[in-house]
Design a protein around this motif. Structure first.
Motif, mmCIF file in Angstrom:
data_model
loop_
_atom_site.group_PDB
_atom_site.id
_atom_site.type_symbol
_atom_site.label_atom_id
_atom_site.label_comp_id
_atom_site.label_asym_id
_atom_site.label_seq_id
_atom_site.Cartn_x
_atom_site.Cartn_y
_atom_site.Cartn_z
ATOM 1 N N ARG A 258 -103.419 13.449 23.194
ATOM 2 C CA ARG A 258 -102.592 12.244 23.086
ATOM 3 C C ARG A 258 -103.475 11.017 23.234
ATOM 4 N NH1 ARG A 258 -97.537 14.102 26.842
ATOM 5 N NH2 ARG A 258 -96.752 15.663 25.407
ATOM 6 N N PRO A 259 -103.923 10.435 22.125
ATOM 7 C CA PRO A 259 -104.831 9.292 22.225
ATOM 8 C C PRO A 259 -104.175 8.051 22.829
ATOM 9 C CG PRO A 259 -104.267 9.732 19.934
ATOM 10 C CD PRO A 259 -103.701 10.843 20.754
ATOM 11 N N LEU A 260 -102.885 7.837 22.577
ATOM 12 C CA LEU A 260 -102.235 6.655 23.154
ATOM 13 C C LEU A 260 -102.140 6.759 24.672
ATOM 14 C CD1 LEU A 260 -99.416 5.966 20.564
ATOM 15 C CD2 LEU A 260 -101.589 4.787 20.848
ATOM 16 N N ARG A 261 -101.936 7.949 25.160
ATOM 17 C CA ARG A 261 -101.898 8.158 26.606
ATOM 18 C C ARG A 261 -103.264 7.851 27.218
ATOM 19 N NH1 ARG A 261 -100.458 13.944 29.361
ATOM 20 N NH2 ARG A 261 -99.187 13.122 31.014
ATOM 21 N N LEU A 262 -104.312 8.295 26.548
ATOM 22 C CA LEU A 262 -105.664 8.018 27.019
ATOM 23 C C LEU A 262 -105.936 6.516 27.024
ATOM 24 C CD1 LEU A 262 -108.495 8.984 27.832
ATOM 25 C CD2 LEU A 262 -109.017 9.139 25.402
ATOM 26 N N LEU A 263 -105.543 5.809 25.966
ATOM 27 C CA LEU A 263 -105.732 4.362 25.917
ATOM 28 C C LEU A 263 -104.955 3.667 27.029
ATOM 29 C CD1 LEU A 263 -105.641 3.606 22.094
ATOM 30 C CD2 LEU A 263 -107.577 3.405 23.643
ATOM 31 N N PHE A 264 -103.753 4.121 27.292
ATOM 32 C CA PHE A 264 -102.938 3.536 28.360
ATOM 33 C C PHE A 264 -103.596 3.730 29.725
ATOM 34 C CE2 PHE A 264 -99.405 3.850 31.443
ATOM 35 C CZ PHE A 264 -98.936 2.543 31.342
ATOM 36 N N ILE A 265 -104.090 4.923 29.981
ATOM 37 C CA ILE A 265 -104.759 5.195 31.261
ATOM 38 C C ILE A 265 -106.018 4.346 31.390
ATOM 39 C CG2 ILE A 265 -106.015 6.965 32.562
ATOM 40 C CD1 ILE A 265 -103.937 8.984 31.490
#
Length: 62
Positions: free
Chosen positions: A33-40
């Protein structure tokens, strides 16, 4: 040998294929999940920025 690029004899290749099909090397993974990684990453960078600004104010640098 069938193929010049194949460095193994057929019986050795069969043993390697059998080992790889045993399932030991297969691991169930959750989808990436790239968006989750960006959010973190965004949260971490924000936290460290605010923390460093707080330290700078506390010590009178800023």
């Amino acid at each position: 040998m069938e193929n010049e690029h194949n460095k193994l004899f057929p019986e050795d290749q069969a043993r390697v294929d059998a080992y790889l099909k045993r399932g030991y090397n297969e691991t169930e993974r959750k989808p990436f999940r790239p968006l989750r990684l960006l959010f973190i990453l965004f949260l971490m960078v924000t936290f460290f920025t605010l923390f460093s600004l707080g330290l700078a104010r506390w010590f009178g640098v800023y």
